[in-house]
Design a protein around this motif. Structure first.
Motif, PDB file in Angstrom:
ATOM      1  N   GLY A 235      -3.367  10.164  -2.696  1.00  0.00           N
ATOM      2  CA  GLY A 235      -3.851   8.713  -2.560  1.00  0.00           C
ATOM      3  C   GLY A 235      -3.615   7.750  -3.728  1.00  0.00           C
ATOM      4  O   GLY A 235      -2.789   8.056  -4.510  1.00  0.00           O
ATOM      5  N   TYR A 236      -3.999   6.598  -3.736  1.00  0.00           N
ATOM      6  CA  TYR A 236      -4.060   5.395  -4.420  1.00  0.00           C
ATOM      7  C   TYR A 236      -4.360   5.666  -5.918  1.00  0.00           C
ATOM      8  O   TYR A 236      -3.653   5.348  -6.917  1.00  0.00           O
ATOM      9  N   ARG A 237      -5.399   6.462  -6.062  1.00  0.00           N
ATOM     10  CA  ARG A 237      -5.803   6.580  -7.348  1.00  0.00           C
ATOM     11  C   ARG A 237      -5.497   8.166  -7.630  1.00  0.00           C
ATOM     12  O   ARG A 237      -6.014   8.573  -9.199  1.00  0.00           O
ATOM     13  N   GLN A 238      -5.039   8.902  -6.943  1.00  0.00           N
ATOM     14  CA  GLN A 238      -4.273  10.220  -7.461  1.00  0.00           C
ATOM     15  C   GLN A 238      -5.385  11.015  -7.940  1.00  0.00           C
ATOM     16  O   GLN A 238      -5.467  11.854  -8.875  1.00  0.00           O
ATOM     17  N   HIS A 305      -8.511   2.208   3.199  1.00  0.00           N
ATOM     18  CA  HIS A 305      -7.565   1.110   3.170  1.00  0.00           C
ATOM     19  C   HIS A 305      -7.676  -0.015   3.987  1.00  0.00           C
ATOM     20  O   HIS A 305      -8.624  -0.111   4.820  1.00  0.00           O
TER      21      HIS A 305
END
Length: 343
Positions: A235-238, A305
């Motif tokens: 994801g975006y925030r890992q 998202h």
């Protein structure tokens, strides 16, 4: 692949008819996002069942809907001096909630809203003597009262309307039409029996369009399914996966209204306890999504998202396949779908 609104059209229209039969002279309401169906669709439905008036939220909505509905349009937001002028046809009726507003609308068709226990807007009892002169310069379509949904003090909605009818009658103001909101069918019958010379017209939106929950269903198409192992980042925030499972990418994100939630009025210990529990889970990034798979509402893997959401399905559940559709429990009034399919 899309977020789709499925409509059981026959069932939806049967429900509409049941409401229309209970409320003679109904004024259907089409405001906001058109209760999830869109302005054009609801305008066409209102025309189909023969409504002569369609209520909208704002002058901007009236300007958009006027090309889809040929009857009168009642703007529910009260007129205010200094508002931006919007070119509208003469069949538009303006709501007014002040004597000053009536004076400012010379020649216009108006409905005068009275102050109810909602305490939102409306003329007061003290304003009534000033209305005589003001209404001479407008075309008065009637008065209106917007009542609260809940009456926690045990008061009677009908008695509140009767009190206002008595005030208006004592002030010798015309009582040919009264528009009402949030009354039950039997309450409307009581009023009509007590005031046979007045036509009571119920303004109804939610009950008319959304009263049968089984007539509509949102579904989001599965775009991708990715297997992940415990501790694997994504994801975006890992973030790290909490356990083995699947990341399911499904159509429907913030641009559709997924993840949006209006504040709720909570009554009682249990609803408050559940609210506290949800808030606690959110602080550790545990947020329940509206999407259902294999009989369970699934957790967001991360915040939705713009156009998709990523869900986490644990390894002990079957993985969906690309192209499957997941039922989504979404609020109609905050949802924008990609397409609609009538069944």
């Amino acid at each position: 692949m899309a977020l789709t609104l499925y409509v059981d059209t026959a069932r939806w229209r049967a429900h509409q008819k049941s409401v229309i039969d209970q409320f003679p002279g109904i004024v259907p309401v089409c405001k906001g996002n058109g209760y999830g169906f869109g302005h054009e669709r609801l305008a066409e439905e209102a025309a189909r069942f023969g409504a002569d008036v369609l209520a909208v939220g704002t002058t901007y909505e009236a300007a958009r809907i006027k090309d889809f509905f040929s009857g009168d349009l009642l703007v529910l937001t009260p007129f205010r001096r200094g508002e931006e002028p919007v070119p509208l046809p003469d069949r538009v009726i303006r709501s007014v909630s002040s004597v000053d507003g009536v004076h400012a609308l010379v020649g216009a068709r108006v409905v005068i809203e009275v102050m109810s226990s909602m305490k939102r807007h409306g003329i007061t009892e003290e304003d009534l003597p000033k209305l005589h002169a003001a209404i001479e310069d407008v075309r008065l379509e009637g008065f209106a009262i917007h009542l609260p949904l809940d009456r926690t003090d045990g008061s009677d909605a009908v008695e509140e309307v009767i009190a206002w009818m008595d005030r208006l009658r004592a002030a010798r103001l015309p009582l040919h039409t009264m528009f009402v909101s949030h009354l039950k069918a039997q309450e409307l019958v009581r009023l009509q029996q007590q005031f046979p010379q007045t036509r009571f017209r119920a303004r109804i939106g939610t009950r008319l369009w959304l009263g049968d929950h089984e007539a509509t269903e949102y579904r989001g198409a599965v775009l991708d399914v990715i297997r992940v192992s415990k501790g694997e980042r994504f994801g975006y925030r890992q973030q790290k996966a909490a356990s083995d499972g699947f990341l399911v990418v499904v159509a429907g994100g913030t641009s559709h209204g997924v993840g949006l939630e209006a504040p709720k009025a909570m009554h009682g210990v249990m609803p408050r306890a559940k609210g506290v529990a949800r808030a606690g889970l959110a602080t550790v990034n545990r947020n329940l999504s509206p999407f259902v798979w294999a009989g369970k509402q699934r957790w967001f893997a991360e915040p939705p998202h713009m156009q998709v959401s990523i869900l986490f399905v644990p390894a002990d559940a079957p993985a969906p396949a690309v192209g499957d559709e997941l039922v989504a429990h979404l609020r109609h009034t905050t949802t924008q779908f990609d397409r609609t399919i009538d069944r």
